[in-house]
Design an enzyme around this catalytic site. Structure first.
Site: not given
Ligand code: GLP
Length: 263
Positions: A147, A70
């Site tokens: 989401e 993304d």
């Molecule tokens: C963002 C990304 C996701 C990711 C999530 C969790 O929203 N779009 O792909 O998995 O954060 O992030 P973290 O690993 O920092 O908890």
């Protein structure tokens, strides 16, 4: 679904990095190995270990093509919170043989978001699909930027971020949720589950509900990660802290059946 429980974040990261390296090394044929990649804090340990292995000659990325999950809409590459910037800073710049032309990241500055997403999906297909998609998970169970209530069959497209996600991600934007872009480009849940293998990293107490929903809950678009239950080669790599909401029986079951696995 496999659930590989490791004592802590460090061990989870080493396990996942070795798993990915083993898959790349085992790959044969002229076709490149196609690897899907996430951003976020969860994969940082994996990236560190994969880069170390690459520099030590234990795994080569010369025949690897990557597709990121993304990208925020409206952030240029040079913005330090763009996922393009994150990936170069935390991973690609530390590899000795990754070819820049083999790196694919959705362009958050595109004038044609729908076209950009359709081309991305098509490009993945042109390589014969993704061999292994590594991902993280949001506290609400989102996978990539899908989401709650995104279709479990969704493809790459534009996503509106929830207030919750903008608040969670505001830690990287001076703690101001308004500074977090309201939209992103993201592969779909279906894009991820189309991959031959999926490996999701889940660590920390704040992901405990999401892990329980992914493993023990029903398949539901409320927790988009639960789509992995229908995949025949999905692995969750997690740490102890993320297991807090699993039932004792589930926890023991996975420790038991994983006991004799080498990787
Ligand atoms: C963002 C990304 C996701 C990711 C999530 C969790 O929203 N779009 O792909 O998995 O954060 O992030 P973290 O690993 O920092 O908890």
């Amino acid at each position: 679904m496999r659930v590989v429980i490791q004592d802590n974040y460090e061990k989870m990261s080493l396990w996942a990095a070795r798993y990915i390296a083993a898959k790349i090394n085992a790959h044969q044929g002229s076709r490149p190995f196609v690897l899907g990649l996430p951003t976020g804090s969860s994969p940082i340990g994996v990236y560190r270990e994969l880069a170390r292995m690459n520099r030590a000659g234990e795994v080569s990325f010369a025949n690897v093509v990557t597709f990121n999950m993304d990208e925020y809409l409206g952030l240029p590459h040079e913005h330090d919170q763009s996922y393009w910037y994150f990936m170069h800073e935390n991973f690609f710049d530390h590899l000795v043989d990754m070819k820049p032309e083999n790196i694919n990241i959705l362009n958050g500055m595109t004038d044609d978001p729908e076209g950009e997403c359709a081309r991305y999906e098509e490009k993945i297909r042109s390589y014969g699909g993704i061999d292994l998609f590594m991902g993280g998970i949001g506290v609400d169970g989102h996978i990539a930027f899908n989401e709650p209530y995104t279709s479990l069959n969704s493809r790459t497209g534009v996503r509106n971020l929830t207030t919750d996600t903008r608040i969670v991600n505001s830690r990287f934007f001076g703690n101001d949720p308004e500074k977090v872009p309201a939209q992103a480009l993201s592969v779909g849940v279906g894009t991820v589950t189309d991959s031959k293998e999926v490996l999701i990293l889940i660590n920390g107490h704040n992901k405990a509900r999401a892990l329980a929903a992914t493993v023990e809950g029903g398949v539901s678009h409320k927790w988009t990660c639960s789509a992995l239950q229908l995949h025949n080669a999905a692995i969750i790599a997690c740490d102890e802290a993320a297991c807090g909401e699993l039932t004792v029986d589930t926890y023991k079951y996975f420790l038991d059946i994983e006991r004799n696995e080498r990787l």
